[in-house]
Design a protein around this motif. Structure first.
Motif, PDB file in Angstrom:
ATOM      1  N   PRO A 245     -57.596  20.487 160.925  1.00  0.00           N
ATOM      2  CA  PRO A 245     -58.412  19.922 159.844  1.00  0.00           C
ATOM      3  C   PRO A 245     -59.736  20.688 159.676  1.00  0.00           C
ATOM      4  N   ILE A 246     -60.224  20.724 158.456  1.00  0.00           N
ATOM      5  CA  ILE A 246     -61.534  21.285 158.138  1.00  0.00           C
ATOM      6  C   ILE A 246     -62.447  20.126 157.779  1.00  0.00           C
ATOM      7  N   ALA A 247     -63.579  20.040 158.505  1.00  0.00           N
ATOM      8  CA  ALA A 247     -64.532  18.955 158.262  1.00  0.00           C
ATOM      9  C   ALA A 247     -65.858  19.532 157.784  1.00  0.00           C
ATOM     10  N   GLU A 248     -66.648  18.703 157.174  1.00  0.00           N
ATOM     11  CA  GLU A 248     -67.955  19.120 156.653  1.00  0.00           C
ATOM     12  C   GLU A 248     -68.960  19.231 157.809  1.00  0.00           C
ATOM     13  N   GLY A 249     -69.656  20.383 157.888  1.00  0.00           N
ATOM     14  CA  GLY A 249     -70.657  20.592 158.916  1.00  0.00           C
ATOM     15  C   GLY A 249     -70.089  21.283 160.147  1.00  0.00           C
ATOM     16  N   ILE A 250     -71.027  21.757 160.981  1.00  0.00           N
ATOM     17  CA  ILE A 250     -70.628  22.491 162.208  1.00  0.00           C
ATOM     18  C   ILE A 250     -71.184  21.805 163.459  1.00  0.00           C
ATOM     19  N   GLY A 267     -78.337  23.797 154.866  1.00  0.00           N
ATOM     20  CA  GLY A 267     -79.490  24.673 154.949  1.00  0.00           C
ATOM     21  C   GLY A 267     -79.214  26.089 154.518  1.00  0.00           C
ATOM     22  N   ALA A 268     -79.816  27.032 155.293  1.00  0.00           N
ATOM     23  CA  ALA A 268     -79.679  28.452 154.976  1.00  0.00           C
ATOM     24  C   ALA A 268     -78.264  28.950 155.194  1.00  0.00           C
ATOM     25  N   LEU A 269     -77.482  28.218 155.951  1.00  0.00           N
ATOM     26  CA  LEU A 269     -76.109  28.640 156.244  1.00  0.00           C
ATOM     27  C   LEU A 269     -75.094  27.994 155.300  1.00  0.00           C
ATOM     28  N   LYS A 270     -75.560  27.407 154.240  1.00  0.00           N
ATOM     29  CA  LYS A 270     -74.625  26.762 153.329  1.00  0.00           C
ATOM     30  C   LYS A 270     -73.791  27.817 152.605  1.00  0.00           C
ATOM     31  N   THR A 271     -72.464  27.575 152.577  1.00  0.00           N
ATOM     32  CA  THR A 271     -71.532  28.494 151.916  1.00  0.00           C
ATOM     33  C   THR A 271     -70.746  27.739 150.846  1.00  0.00           C
ATOM     34  N   ALA A 272     -70.028  28.506 150.035  1.00  0.00           N
ATOM     35  CA  ALA A 272     -69.295  27.937 148.890  1.00  0.00           C
ATOM     36  C   ALA A 272     -68.055  27.199 149.353  1.00  0.00           C
ATOM     37  N   MET A 273     -67.544  26.342 148.475  1.00  0.00           N
ATOM     38  CA  MET A 273     -66.275  25.668 148.709  1.00  0.00           C
ATOM     39  C   MET A 273     -65.144  26.556 148.180  1.00  0.00           C
ATOM     40  N   PRO A 274     -63.903  26.293 148.602  1.00  0.00           N
ATOM     41  CA  PRO A 274     -62.793  27.163 148.169  1.00  0.00           C
ATOM     42  C   PRO A 274     -62.575  27.170 146.654  1.00  0.00           C
ATOM     43  N   ASP A 275     -62.908  26.072 145.990  1.00  0.00           N
ATOM     44  CA  ASP A 275     -62.636  26.018 144.551  1.00  0.00           C
ATOM     45  C   ASP A 275     -63.722  26.705 143.711  1.00  0.00           C
ATOM     46  N   ALA A 276     -64.768  27.255 144.364  1.00  0.00           N
ATOM     47  CA  ALA A 276     -65.812  27.953 143.619  1.00  0.00           C
ATOM     48  C   ALA A 276     -65.246  29.241 143.011  1.00  0.00           C
ATOM     49  N   LYS A 277     -65.767  29.604 141.821  1.00  0.00           N
ATOM     50  CA  LYS A 277     -65.262  30.797 141.135  1.00  0.00           C
ATOM     51  C   LYS A 277     -65.613  32.071 141.903  1.00  0.00           C
ATOM     52  N   THR A 278     -66.771  32.108 142.536  1.00  0.00           N
ATOM     53  CA  THR A 278     -67.142  33.199 143.434  1.00  0.00           C
ATOM     54  C   THR A 278     -67.868  32.589 144.629  1.00  0.00           C
ATOM     55  N   GLY A 279     -67.857  33.330 145.690  1.00  0.00           N
ATOM     56  CA  GLY A 279     -68.567  32.839 146.872  1.00  0.00           C
ATOM     57  C   GLY A 279     -67.794  33.097 148.159  1.00  0.00           C
TER      58      GLY A 279
END
Length: 387
Positions: A245-250, A267-279
């Motif tokens: 499973p993939i959960a929110e946060g580390i 925070g500064a380590l925030k990344t895109a979700m899979p459904d984002a057009k780019t990222g």
């Protein structure tokens, strides 16, 4: 009065021939009244302690009564009637005695003390002859006698000091016990880390995956923002047989130590979700212990599929490159165009991060992939999960 007497010596003078009636040797004969009265008086005196029977001394070594001498015979002849050591003693007492009773100076008390001293000097026992006694050879002291002998206070103290361990022995025992205890604790800790944490994490991750799929089937979960620790997708790595499973946060407590993979989303380590057009979709997971979902990601080769399954879609990525070792502070690997990945333009990427070397957290290992397919769940599984 008549009585039975011991048989007479062969050729010795008879006792009161007037009282014999032709009895043969060894047969009982009648005793004259006068002689019987004399024997009775002697026996009475010996019983009350006035004098030994027949006026002779009692053998203190054997405590055996001797045959009294008849009236008229000398004390020396009566003493010579005994045999062995006891006879010699009586003869000496009769010759050097004091008074008519033939007792040695000092009386019976002195003779008793002398007999006790002789008994203590000899470890053996006194043997009995036909009419006397002789002392056996001294016996060798045995270990049993030493063990039965009571210990003196000095000997008891010495024995207690000998049995008491020295300070060096006590210290060595204490150090040994500390080492053994430490070793046992370390073994238990290693067993917990390498085995039990995996067992528990696999169970927790499996429950989360089942619950997630049940919610998808019932329509309880809709795409959108997720709470920290909340599961929202499944990660498939077919080559490594990984479904996690993939959960929110580390967070370690809420996500990673529960056997799940965490999404960099704060925070500064925030990344895109899979459904984002780019990222860049960044994920973190344990390489060892706690389910260790990323233990073998170093085995991935370019082109190996990595699939993210959500409630509505399948996102398929092809493994593109790997950074075997980097600093934990190298956050540039999570940029929209990741540093060191070889990508030069914006796109839809995935980044897997874990610790290295194994069983340490000194460095980080990075694996990148590029999205090659986006497939709705209504169309079925992608080829990467079917083949």
């Amino acid at each position: 009065m008549t009585a039975l007497r011991p048989e007479r010596e062969s050729g010795a003078a008879g006792y009161g021939d007037a009282g014999d009636q032709g009895t043969s040797y060894g047969q009982p004969y009648e005793v004259p009244d006068a002689l019987g009265e004399w024997y009775g008086q002697q026996a009475y005196d010996a019983a009350v302690g006035e004098a030994p029977l027949g006026g002779g001394p009692v053998d203190e070594e054997t405590m055996a009564l001797r045959v009294p001498a008849p009236p008229g015979e000398s004390l020396a002849a009566g003493a010579a009637a005994g045999t062995g050591t006891a006879g010699t003693t009586r003869a000496t007492e009769a010759t050097t005695g004091n008074g008519a009773t033939g007792t040695t100076p000092g009386g019976r008390a002195a003779r008793r003390k002398a007999a006790k001293r002789r008994h203590r000097r000899h470890a053996g026992h006194v043997g009995h002859g036909d009419h006397g006694a002789h002392a056996g050879p001294p016996a060798e002291p045995s270990k049993d006698d030493d063990q039965r002998r009571p210990l003196s206070r000095v000997e008891a103290r010495r024995l207690a000091r000998a049995r008491k361990p020295s300070p060096a022995v006590v210290a060595s025992r204490l150090i040994g016990e500390v080492f053994i205890t430490t070793g046992v604790l370390m073994l238990l800790f290693v067993t917990y880390q390498l085995w039990w944490t995996n067992v528990r994490a696999h169970a927790q991750a499996g429950n989360e995956a089942s619950q997630l799929q049940n919610d998808w089937a019932s329509g309880k979960r809709n795409p959108g923002a997720f709470q920290p620790g909340q599961g929202f997708a499944l990660l498939h790595i077919p080559k490594l047989d990984v479904v996690v499973p993939i959960a929110e946060g580390i967070s370690n407590d809420k996500v990673l130590d529960r056997g799940m993979v965490g999404h960099y989303a704060e925070g500064a380590l925030k990344t895109a979700m899979p459904d984002a057009k780019t990222g860049n979709f960044g994920l973190a997971g344990h390489r060892n212990t706690h389910g260790e979902p990323f233990r073998y990601i170093n085995r991935l080769q370019p082109g190996d599929p990595i699939v993210v399954e959500t409630q509505d879609m399948y996102y398929v990525y092809d493994m593109a490159s790997i950074l075997p070792v980097t600093s934990p502070s190298n956050v540039g690997v999570l940029n929209p165009i990741p540093k060191g990945s070889g990508f030069t333009e914006p796109g839809r990427y995935i980044t897997l991060t874990t610790c290295t070397p194994e069983f340490t957290s000194k460095y980080r290992m990075i694996v990148w992939g590029k999205m090659v397919e986006e497939r709705p769940r209504s169309k079925g599984k992608p080829d990467a999960l079917v083949s």
